[in-house]
Design a protein around this motif. Structure first.
Motif: not given
Length: 166
Positions: A1-8, A41-46
């Motif tokens: 499992m990867r832990k990823i933080v994503v934003t735009s 485990e992925t989080y999409y923050v903005c």
């Protein structure tokens, strides 16, 4: 499992979301949902970008404070994203106390590691409003002045993989 933080790209808090903005947010949302479906485990923050002269000028034009404009636009942006089913794990503001603290921490560490220098630059100044202006807002009685500012000259922070600490 990867832990990823994503934003735009952060939407600017002085105007509405348009279809060009939505393309990026929707595409990113799809990718984030895919990563979550894969078990990562992925989080999409903005956040609304709440800093800059355009916000101050629009607030002044509307006869409200910049903080009132920021709040009003944040509500509008949140509704727009919801209407298009863009699902951030956290949609916030760059004007938050947490962001102020984090920004100061990053700045101090960069300065301590000699990644920040002081440099003289020329910037336009409006003596009537008593404020510095970005080039695109130059109108009327403007002076050209030199201002010393702290400026990040070269920060090579290429993050290829972020690991969240538990």
């Amino acid at each position: 499992m990867r832990k990823i933080v994503v934003t735009s790209a952060l939407p600017y808090a002085n105007g509405s979301i348009h279809i060009g903005h939505l393309v990026e947010y929707i595409q990113t949302d799809i990718w984030v949902r895919f990563q979550k479906m894969q078990g990562h485990e992925t989080y999409y923050v903005c956040a609304d970008d709440t800093h800059g002269t355009p916000i101050m000028l629009r607030a002044e034009k509307e006869g409200i404070t910049p903080e009132e404009l920021i709040k009003k636009v944040h509500i509008e942006h949140s509704k727009d994203f919801s209407d298009f089913f863009v699902n951030f794990d956290n949609f916030y503001s760059t004007n938050s106390p947490e962001n102020h603290e984090l920004s100061q921490t990053v700045y101090k560490k960069l300065k301590q590691n000699k990644k920040i220098i002081t440099k003289s630059i020329e910037q336009f100044y409006d003596p009537v409003k008593e404020m510095f202006l970005p080039d695109r807002f130059i109108k009327g009685n403007v002076l050209n002045v030199t201002l010393k500012i702290n400026m990040v000259i070269h920060v090579k922070l290429v993050v290829q993989r972020m690991r969240l600490q538990n």
